[in-house]
Write a protein that holds these residues in place. Structure first.
Motif, PDB file in Angstrom:
ATOM      1  N   ASP A   1       8.265   8.804   1.038  1.00  0.00           N
ATOM      2  CA  ASP A   1       9.152   9.828   0.469  1.00  0.00           C
ATOM      3  C   ASP A   1       8.525  11.222   0.465  1.00  0.00           C
ATOM      4  O   ASP A   1       8.689  11.993  -0.485  1.00  0.00           O
ATOM      5  N   GLY A   2       7.774  11.535   1.523  1.00  0.00           N
ATOM      6  CA  GLY A   2       7.210  12.869   1.656  1.00  0.00           C
ATOM      7  C   GLY A   2       5.996  13.152   0.796  1.00  0.00           C
ATOM      8  O   GLY A   2       5.470  14.268   0.806  1.00  0.00           O
ATOM      9  N   LYS A   3       5.523  12.150   0.057  1.00  0.00           N
ATOM     10  CA  LYS A   3       4.390  12.375  -0.847  1.00  0.00           C
ATOM     11  C   LYS A   3       3.068  12.490  -0.089  1.00  0.00           C
ATOM     12  O   LYS A   3       2.121  13.117  -0.555  1.00  0.00           O
ATOM     13  N   CYS A   4       2.971  11.845   1.065  1.00  0.00           N
ATOM     14  CA  CYS A   4       1.783  11.967   1.918  1.00  0.00           C
ATOM     15  C   CYS A   4       2.185  11.595   3.338  1.00  0.00           C
ATOM     16  O   CYS A   4       3.284  11.076   3.579  1.00  0.00           O
ATOM     17  N   ARG A   5       1.292  11.849   4.250  1.00  0.00           N
ATOM     18  CA  ARG A   5       1.552  11.600   5.660  1.00  0.00           C
ATOM     19  C   ARG A   5       0.717  10.424   6.149  1.00  0.00           C
ATOM     20  O   ARG A   5      -0.396  10.200   5.660  1.00  0.00           O
ATOM     21  N   ILE A   6       1.249   9.666   7.100  1.00  0.00           N
ATOM     22  CA  ILE A   6       0.463   8.628   7.763  1.00  0.00           C
ATOM     23  C   ILE A   6      -0.377   9.320   8.836  1.00  0.00           C
ATOM     24  O   ILE A   6       0.134   9.733   9.878  1.00  0.00           O
ATOM     25  N   ASP A   7      -1.662   9.480   8.557  1.00  0.00           N
ATOM     26  CA  ASP A   7      -2.542  10.157   9.520  1.00  0.00           C
ATOM     27  C   ASP A   7      -2.838   9.267  10.715  1.00  0.00           C
ATOM     28  O   ASP A   7      -2.975   9.752  11.849  1.00  0.00           O
ATOM     29  N   ILE A   8      -2.987   7.962  10.461  1.00  0.00           N
ATOM     30  CA  ILE A   8      -3.248   6.995  11.533  1.00  0.00           C
ATOM     31  C   ILE A   8      -2.388   5.767  11.285  1.00  0.00           C
ATOM     32  O   ILE A   8      -2.338   5.248  10.168  1.00  0.00           O
ATOM     33  N   TYR A   9      -1.711   5.323  12.310  1.00  0.00           N
ATOM     34  CA  TYR A   9      -0.972   4.064  12.238  1.00  0.00           C
ATOM     35  C   TYR A   9      -1.593   3.117  13.247  1.00  0.00           C
ATOM     36  O   TYR A   9      -1.888   3.502  14.384  1.00  0.00           O
ATOM     37  N   GLU A  10      -1.789   1.869  12.845  1.00  0.00           N
ATOM     38  CA  GLU A  10      -2.384   0.890  13.761  1.00  0.00           C
ATOM     39  C   GLU A  10      -1.715  -0.462  13.597  1.00  0.00           C
ATOM     40  O   GLU A  10      -1.304  -0.842  12.495  1.00  0.00           O
TER      41      GLU A  10
ATOM     42  N   SER B   1       0.810  -1.218   0.000  1.00  0.00           N
ATOM     43  CA  SER B   1       0.000   0.000   0.000  1.00  0.00           C
ATOM     44  C   SER B   1       0.845   1.272   0.000  1.00  0.00           C
ATOM     45  O   SER B   1       0.476   2.283  -0.608  1.00  0.00           O
ATOM     46  N   LEU B   2       1.975   1.243   0.687  1.00  0.00           N
ATOM     47  CA  LEU B   2       2.822   2.428   0.778  1.00  0.00           C
ATOM     48  C   LEU B   2       3.357   2.836  -0.591  1.00  0.00           C
ATOM     49  O   LEU B   2       3.358   4.020  -0.949  1.00  0.00           O
ATOM     50  N   HIS B   3       3.804   1.845  -1.377  1.00  0.00           N
ATOM     51  CA  HIS B   3       4.322   2.137  -2.705  1.00  0.00           C
ATOM     52  C   HIS B   3       3.214   2.675  -3.621  1.00  0.00           C
ATOM     53  O   HIS B   3       3.439   3.581  -4.437  1.00  0.00           O
ATOM     54  N   LEU B   4       2.022   2.109  -3.469  1.00  0.00           N
ATOM     55  CA  LEU B   4       0.904   2.564  -4.282  1.00  0.00           C
ATOM     56  C   LEU B   4       0.522   4.002  -3.929  1.00  0.00           C
ATOM     57  O   LEU B   4       0.249   4.828  -4.807  1.00  0.00           O
ATOM     58  N   LEU B   5       0.511   4.311  -2.627  1.00  0.00           N
ATOM     59  CA  LEU B   5       0.195   5.672  -2.190  1.00  0.00           C
ATOM     60  C   LEU B   5       1.247   6.663  -2.701  1.00  0.00           C
ATOM     61  O   LEU B   5       0.909   7.772  -3.142  1.00  0.00           O
TER      62      LEU B   5
END
Length: 330
Positions: free
Chosen positions: A111-120, A59-63
């Motif tokens: 890589d700074g493209k978006c932020r993790i708003d929630i981690y679980e 998911s991270l790479h896709l985001l």
């Protein structure tokens, strides 16, 4: 509307799992089209995971790819990422060292493209006190690494322990007409008490409520659902009674059974003192996405019909079998 980490979200979210967690992932440009369509239709709560795919493509790479193409959308989406599964042990790891490193590694991938708003953490680590796990996440929030803390597949007692340590942004659990455990086991009540929204995964009960699966043999040979008790032949036919009841109401309302299933989950928000509940159906096609995002409203009479069907038909077979069964409601 509800608010998570200072961003307003709609009544339905979007699960990224199917876009990367497949034997053959769909082409990245097709995945991005589905994601763009989801946002345009109002699904701006996106739920992904480090574990959804491989270390090279999840998911991270896709985001990262999506927000590289559409950087203007980064401020419009709430990103929730599940982790906490140690690839070395193939089990939950809620230790401070593991969680801290995983979050740091995830940030590097994005890589700074978006932020993790929630981690679980995807499951509660039975070897690590929940207070330690949440404490580690609270430090990451304070350091600005993540926006908030989510909990997943967690029981009432652990929710109470966690909220004593830090503010909890969300609780993700399976919830559908076939999986109503959270109503009976105190999870919904605890979330309502602490004003924690519930993120409902598998609102279509892993496809049962789409009406497209009619028997066990319809499942592909390599489909993981073949391992779940609810889908076993001895339970499948019995569970079709509830599917038929949903299909009957869908026919009367001129919509699909999937529409009814998601509408039922959304209708539970605030019902009988329950917290806000946000379904996150996953899909890999724009056609299915459009169906999932169709806003069908259920009247009190409709809800009474479905409540009666739930009581009369019952649910046959547990959600999980084997080792996963022991990790429910940690």
């Amino acid at each position: 509307m509800t608010t998570l980490v200072n961003k307003k979200i709609g009544s339905t979210g979007f699960g990224l799992m199917g876009l990367t967690w497949r034997a053959t992932p769909i082409p990245i440009e097709e995945a991005i089209k589905v994601m763009k369509s989801a946002l345009e239709k109002g699904a701006n709560f996106w739920n992904g995971g480090v574990l959804y795919g491989t270390p090279e493509y999840n998911s991270l790479h896709l985001l990262k790819a999506y927000f590289t193409k559409y950087p203007e959308d980064a401020s419009k989406v709430v990103i929730s990422i599940k982790g906490g599964i140690n690839p070395a042990s193939h089990g939950p790891d809620g230790s401070k060292d593991f969680i801290t490193k995983e979050v740091e590694d995830s940030i590097a991938v994005l890589d700074g493209k978006c932020r993790i708003d929630i981690y679980e953490c995807a499951r509660v680590d039975p070897k690590t006190p929940i207070e330690e796990t949440v404490g580690a996440l609270a430090e990451l929030v304070k350091a600005g690494k993540i926006g908030g803390i989510g909990l997943s597949e967690i029981g009432e007692k652990s929710i109470r322990k966690a909220t004593a340590v830090a503010k909890i942004a969300s609780v993700e659990v399976e919830f559908s007409m076939f999986s109503t455990d959270l109503i009976e086991n105190g999870v919904a009540a605890a979330c309502a008490e602490f004003s924690i929204p519930i993120v409902a995964y598998s609102p279509l009960s892993r496809g049962l409520l789409t009406g497209e699966i009619r028997k066990f043999e319809d499942l592909p040979k390599d489909d993981m659902r073949r391992n779940f008790p609810r889908f076993q032949p001895e339970n499948f036919e019995k569970n079709m009674d509830l599917v038929h009841a949903v299909e009957k109401l869908a026919s009367e309302k001129g919509c699909t059974s999937g529409n009814i299933a998601i509408a039922w989950v959304k209708a539970q928000s605030g019902r009988q003192g329950r917290p806000v509940i946000i379904p996150i159906p996953g899909t890999v096609t724009e056609k299915r996405l459009a169906e999932n995002m169709t806003d069908v409203r259920l009247s009190e009479d409709d809800l009474d019909i479905l409540d009666k069907a739930l009581k009369e038909c019952g649910v046959h077979g547990d959600r999980y079998g084997g080792p996963l069964a022991a990790l429910q409601w940690g």
